[in-house]
Design a protein around this motif. Structure first.
Motif, PDB file in Angstrom:
ATOM      1  N   GLY A   4     -22.447  -2.846 -36.821  1.00  0.00           N
ATOM      2  CA  GLY A   4     -21.292  -2.901 -36.289  1.00  0.00           C
ATOM      3  C   GLY A   4     -20.384  -1.827 -36.553  1.00  0.00           C
ATOM      4  O   GLY A   4     -20.529  -1.150 -37.505  1.00  0.00           O
ATOM      5  N   SER A   5     -19.138  -1.732 -35.679  1.00  0.00           N
ATOM      6  CA  SER A   5     -18.223  -0.479 -35.902  1.00  0.00           C
ATOM      7  C   SER A   5     -16.787  -0.934 -35.349  1.00  0.00           C
ATOM      8  O   SER A   5     -16.859  -1.690 -34.508  1.00  0.00           O
ATOM      9  N   PHE A   6     -15.841  -0.515 -36.003  1.00  0.00           N
ATOM     10  CA  PHE A   6     -14.541  -0.578 -35.334  1.00  0.00           C
ATOM     11  C   PHE A   6     -14.119   0.697 -34.539  1.00  0.00           C
ATOM     12  O   PHE A   6     -12.738   0.501 -34.150  1.00  0.00           O
ATOM     13  N   VAL A   7     -14.899   1.528 -33.999  1.00  0.00           N
ATOM     14  CA  VAL A   7     -14.499   2.801 -33.551  1.00  0.00           C
ATOM     15  C   VAL A   7     -13.979   2.514 -31.910  1.00  0.00           C
ATOM     16  O   VAL A   7     -13.078   3.152 -31.415  1.00  0.00           O
ATOM     17  N   ALA A   8     -14.496   1.257 -31.572  1.00  0.00           N
ATOM     18  CA  ALA A   8     -14.055   0.826 -29.775  1.00  0.00           C
ATOM     19  C   ALA A   8     -13.214  -0.182 -30.102  1.00  0.00           C
ATOM     20  O   ALA A   8     -12.802  -0.614 -28.690  1.00  0.00           O
ATOM     21  N   ASP A   9     -12.624  -0.781 -31.144  1.00  0.00           N
ATOM     22  CA  ASP A   9     -11.647  -1.882 -31.168  1.00  0.00           C
ATOM     23  C   ASP A   9     -10.380  -1.689 -30.533  1.00  0.00           C
ATOM     24  O   ASP A   9      -9.736  -0.673 -31.138  1.00  0.00           O
ATOM     25  N   ILE A  10      -9.894  -2.282 -29.745  1.00  0.00           N
ATOM     26  CA  ILE A  10      -8.468  -2.472 -29.310  1.00  0.00           C
ATOM     27  C   ILE A  10      -7.666  -3.248 -30.266  1.00  0.00           C
ATOM     28  O   ILE A  10      -7.990  -4.451 -30.162  1.00  0.00           O
ATOM     29  N   PRO A  11      -6.522  -2.878 -30.652  1.00  0.00           N
ATOM     30  CA  PRO A  11      -5.722  -3.675 -31.519  1.00  0.00           C
ATOM     31  C   PRO A  11      -5.101  -4.846 -30.744  1.00  0.00           C
ATOM     32  O   PRO A  11      -4.855  -4.749 -29.542  1.00  0.00           O
ATOM     33  N   THR A  12      -5.263  -6.194 -31.203  1.00  0.00           N
ATOM     34  CA  THR A  12      -4.730  -7.480 -30.570  1.00  0.00           C
ATOM     35  C   THR A  12      -4.125  -8.106 -31.450  1.00  0.00           C
ATOM     36  O   THR A  12      -4.429  -8.136 -32.804  1.00  0.00           O
ATOM     37  N   LEU A  13      -3.374  -9.135 -31.129  1.00  0.00           N
ATOM     38  CA  LEU A  13      -2.700 -10.083 -32.114  1.00  0.00           C
ATOM     39  C   LEU A  13      -3.574 -11.314 -32.203  1.00  0.00           C
ATOM     40  O   LEU A  13      -3.554 -11.808 -33.136  1.00  0.00           O
ATOM     41  N   SER A  26     -36.622 -16.938 -44.114  1.00  0.00           N
ATOM     42  CA  SER A  26     -37.608 -16.486 -44.962  1.00  0.00           C
ATOM     43  C   SER A  26     -37.431 -14.994 -45.337  1.00  0.00           C
ATOM     44  O   SER A  26     -37.655 -14.553 -46.283  1.00  0.00           O
ATOM     45  N   LEU A  27     -36.774 -14.096 -44.346  1.00  0.00           N
ATOM     46  CA  LEU A  27     -36.570 -12.873 -44.606  1.00  0.00           C
ATOM     47  C   LEU A  27     -35.068 -12.546 -44.530  1.00  0.00           C
ATOM     48  O   LEU A  27     -34.413 -12.972 -43.444  1.00  0.00           O
ATOM     49  N   PRO A  28     -34.439 -11.428 -45.113  1.00  0.00           N
ATOM     50  CA  PRO A  28     -33.384 -10.716 -44.899  1.00  0.00           C
ATOM     51  C   PRO A  28     -33.264 -10.004 -43.544  1.00  0.00           C
ATOM     52  O   PRO A  28     -34.190  -9.535 -42.967  1.00  0.00           O
ATOM     53  N   ASP A  29     -32.094  -9.951 -43.054  1.00  0.00           N
ATOM     54  CA  ASP A  29     -32.035  -9.243 -41.722  1.00  0.00           C
ATOM     55  C   ASP A  29     -31.756  -7.966 -42.126  1.00  0.00           C
ATOM     56  O   ASP A  29     -31.168  -7.343 -43.064  1.00  0.00           O
ATOM     57  N   LEU A  30     -32.420  -6.661 -41.260  1.00  0.00           N
ATOM     58  CA  LEU A  30     -32.473  -5.499 -41.664  1.00  0.00           C
ATOM     59  C   LEU A  30     -31.502  -4.620 -40.658  1.00  0.00           C
ATOM     60  O   LEU A  30     -31.555  -4.949 -39.384  1.00  0.00           O
ATOM     61  N   THR A  31     -30.454  -3.947 -40.962  1.00  0.00           N
ATOM     62  CA  THR A  31     -29.561  -3.435 -40.045  1.00  0.00           C
ATOM     63  C   THR A  31     -29.287  -1.885 -40.457  1.00  0.00           C
ATOM     64  O   THR A  31     -29.486  -1.413 -41.573  1.00  0.00           O
ATOM     65  N   LEU A  32     -29.022  -1.033 -39.431  1.00  0.00           N
ATOM     66  CA  LEU A  32     -29.004   0.517 -39.389  1.00  0.00           C
ATOM     67  C   LEU A  32     -27.897   0.711 -38.898  1.00  0.00           C
ATOM     68  O   LEU A  32     -27.556   0.319 -37.504  1.00  0.00           O
ATOM     69  N   ARG A  33     -27.164   1.700 -39.275  1.00  0.00           N
ATOM     70  CA  ARG A  33     -25.832   2.237 -38.530  1.00  0.00           C
ATOM     71  C   ARG A  33     -25.623   3.919 -38.839  1.00  0.00           C
ATOM     72  O   ARG A  33     -25.821   4.212 -40.025  1.00  0.00           O
ATOM     73  N   TYR A  34     -25.156   4.600 -37.711  1.00  0.00           N
ATOM     74  CA  TYR A  34     -24.995   5.681 -37.731  1.00  0.00           C
ATOM     75  C   TYR A  34     -23.590   6.011 -37.177  1.00  0.00           C
ATOM     76  O   TYR A  34     -23.200   5.319 -36.124  1.00  0.00           O
ATOM     77  N   GLU A  35     -22.633   6.422 -37.999  1.00  0.00           N
ATOM     78  CA  GLU A  35     -21.308   6.693 -37.602  1.00  0.00           C
ATOM     79  C   GLU A  35     -20.652   7.988 -37.837  1.00  0.00           C
ATOM     80  O   GLU A  35     -20.823   8.186 -39.303  1.00  0.00           O
ATOM     81  N   SER A  36     -20.096   8.548 -36.908  1.00  0.00           N
ATOM     82  CA  SER A  36     -19.377  10.047 -37.117  1.00  0.00           C
ATOM     83  C   SER A  36     -18.337  10.458 -36.421  1.00  0.00           C
ATOM     84  O   SER A  36     -18.046   9.338 -35.534  1.00  0.00           O
ATOM     85  N   GLY A  37     -18.059  11.487 -36.116  1.00  0.00           N
ATOM     86  CA  GLY A  37     -17.099  11.875 -35.114  1.00  0.00           C
ATOM     87  C   GLY A  37     -17.090  13.710 -34.961  1.00  0.00           C
ATOM     88  O   GLY A  37     -17.669  14.230 -35.766  1.00  0.00           O
ATOM     89  N   MET A  38     -16.438  13.810 -34.028  1.00  0.00           N
ATOM     90  CA  MET A  38     -16.431  15.284 -33.760  1.00  0.00           C
ATOM     91  C   MET A  38     -15.066  15.593 -32.825  1.00  0.00           C
ATOM     92  O   MET A  38     -15.044  15.227 -31.813  1.00  0.00           O
ATOM     93  N   GLY A  39     -14.084  16.397 -33.558  1.00  0.00           N
ATOM     94  CA  GLY A  39     -13.085  16.726 -32.824  1.00  0.00           C
ATOM     95  C   GLY A  39     -12.153  15.355 -32.563  1.00  0.00           C
ATOM     96  O   GLY A  39     -11.765  14.600 -33.184  1.00  0.00           O
ATOM     97  N   ASN A  40     -11.789  15.128 -31.202  1.00  0.00           N
ATOM     98  CA  ASN A  40     -10.986  14.152 -30.715  1.00  0.00           C
ATOM     99  C   ASN A  40     -11.975  12.940 -30.437  1.00  0.00           C
ATOM    100  O   ASN A  40     -11.483  11.785 -29.674  1.00  0.00           O
ATOM    101  N   ILE A  41     -13.195  12.833 -30.817  1.00  0.00           N
ATOM    102  CA  ILE A  41     -14.348  11.769 -30.534  1.00  0.00           C
ATOM    103  C   ILE A  41     -14.713  11.106 -31.889  1.00  0.00           C
ATOM    104  O   ILE A  41     -15.050  11.907 -32.647  1.00  0.00           O
ATOM    105  N   ASN A  42     -14.841  10.101 -31.664  1.00  0.00           N
ATOM    106  CA  ASN A  42     -15.427   8.757 -32.650  1.00  0.00           C
ATOM    107  C   ASN A  42     -16.594   8.082 -31.958  1.00  0.00           C
ATOM    108  O   ASN A  42     -16.474   7.680 -31.070  1.00  0.00           O
ATOM    109  N   TYR A  43     -17.671   8.179 -32.858  1.00  0.00           N
ATOM    110  CA  TYR A  43     -18.877   7.485 -32.314  1.00  0.00           C
ATOM    111  C   TYR A  43     -19.620   6.696 -33.160  1.00  0.00           C
ATOM    112  O   TYR A  43     -19.618   7.028 -34.510  1.00  0.00           O
ATOM    113  N   ALA A  44     -20.461   5.674 -32.878  1.00  0.00           N
ATOM    114  CA  ALA A  44     -21.265   4.996 -33.825  1.00  0.00           C
ATOM    115  C   ALA A  44     -22.352   4.314 -33.149  1.00  0.00           C
ATOM    116  O   ALA A  44     -22.308   3.832 -31.793  1.00  0.00           O
TER     117      ALA A  44
END
Length: 383
Positions: A143-152, A202-220
């Motif tokens: 998961g990532s917060f790059v797309a989250d809109i602030p909410t109350l 029986s097994l742990p969950d395996l997760t992978l994430r790539y998160e970066s940015g360039m200029g005025n763009i952020n992505y994950a």
């Protein structure tokens, strides 16, 4: 020099998932003990809500944060017009930092008062990070917060990946993060096992994430691989689950930011925020995974001393195979949607006010639907 740079990039990337939790909090004070510095942060928040529409009697509204289970559908009785006030989102945290030759050792312990249904202190984060390794309880790596809109509203957008906080061990190199996470409990997705069945982890969950940015763009982007299983002592079976997500934000012009994210998978369970379905269902002696997907899209616009935020989010589950197998799923939710519109502003440092209108709707497998509205006001004092 290269090693120091790598450590700094690790700290930045590894802690990116708690940015929203900490960024709005200003340290009340700092303590120096030898090489270790400690800071206390948090806030006091009042939430006041008024709910109306198709609300189940006895539910006292939509909940402390919006809960779809409190929404009546079809011919169910309804009770409209509920006012509530609470301060349970108020938060308290301690962060420490100790330098070493391999980079800073950072620890965080944080809690709020949403425990026991509201009013009880609960653990949010408890972890340490050093030399590329993070261990403890914090936001899932899927998961990532790059797309989250602030909410109350504390629920936030549904259909997102990664709003779970769970035990894990994570390794980070630059913008890449891989983790083994706890498979147990609702936070990693329950199973629709049927009466008399017991889930087996029986097994742990395996997760992978790539998160970066360039200029005025952020992505994950990220991926999830997991096992969901049951074992009632006489019969057992397991299903493989997976999930994918991608999202980002872009400042199209100064003061205007667009955000969006899509997530989904087979057996994804609660890794999809407010998913209408658990990870799997039981068909006789077989365990079958359930597919669910969702997403969110929104815009933030700076206006005067604050910002206007509009977000649409959606989550859906595919119950067709379970229904064909004879499972009683008519009352289960097939689709959920949530809209938030708010104005948040800060008249002075450490102080923020907000007002928000939300519309919530759900539709069952049988085709019954219901919807409701929430008007919310909040006051937050940071320390």
């Amino acid at each position: 020099m290269m090693q120091t740079t790598t450590c700094k990039r690790f700290v930045t990337g590894s802690l990116s998932l708690i940015t929203l939790a900490v960024a709005t909090s200003v340290s009340a004070f700092e303590i120096e003990a030898g090489d270790t510095s400690a800071s206390v942060y948090g806030y006091a928040k009042l939430d006041a809500t008024y709910d109306w529409g198709d609300i189940k009697p006895g539910s006292s509204g939509l909940g402390n944060s919006i809960g779809f289970a409190n929404l009546a559908v079809g011919d169910e009785a309804t009770s409209s017009g509920h006012t509530a006030m609470h301060a349970w989102q108020s938060r308290l945290g301690v962060r420490t930092s100790t330098p070493s030759a391999q980079g800073d050792l950072v620890t965080v312990v944080e809690g709020d008062f949403y425990g026991n249904g509201g009013g009880g202190f609960r653990l949010r984060h408890a972890y340490g990070s050093w030399n590329g390794i993070t261990a403890g309880q914090l936001w899932t790596n899927f998961g990532s917060f790059v797309a989250d809109i602030p909410t109350l509203d504390f629920t936030g957008q549904i259909g997102r990946a990664g709003v779970n906080r769970q035990a894990q061990i994570r390794y980070s190199v630059g913008d890449v993060h891989v983790a083994l996470e706890a498979p147990n409990g609702a936070v990693s997705g329950t199973s629709y096992l049927g009466e008399g069945s017991e889930r087996r982890n029986s097994l742990p969950d395996l997760t992978l994430r790539y998160e970066s940015g360039m200029g005025n763009i952020n992505y994950a982007a990220g991926a999830l691989l997991r096992q969901v299983a049951f074992d009632d002592g006489e019969r057992d079976d397991a299903a493989t689950g997976w999930g994918l997500f991608a999202g980002g934000n872009v400042e199209v012009v100064q003061g205007t930011t667009l955000r969006g994210l899509v997530a989904g998978g087979d057996g994804i369970g609660a890794y999809l925020n407010n998913s209408p379905a658990p990870a799997a269902y039981r068909d006789g002696d077989q365990l079958e995974s359930l597919f669910a997907w969702g997403g969110t899209v929104g815009i933030s616009q700076q206006v005067g001393p604050g910002s206007v935020n509009l977000a649409y989010s959606y989550a859906s589950a595919d119950w067709d195979d379970a229904q064909a197998a004879g499972a009683d799923v008519a009352a289960q939710d097939k689709a959920r949607q949530l809209i938030h519109l708010n104005y948040l502003w800060s008249p002075a440092q450490r102080i923020s006010y907000g007002v928000e209108l939300a519309h919530v709707e759900r539709k069952t497998v049988a085709g019954d639907s219901g919807d409701a509205w929430r008007l919310q006001g909040s006051v937050t004092y940071n320390f």
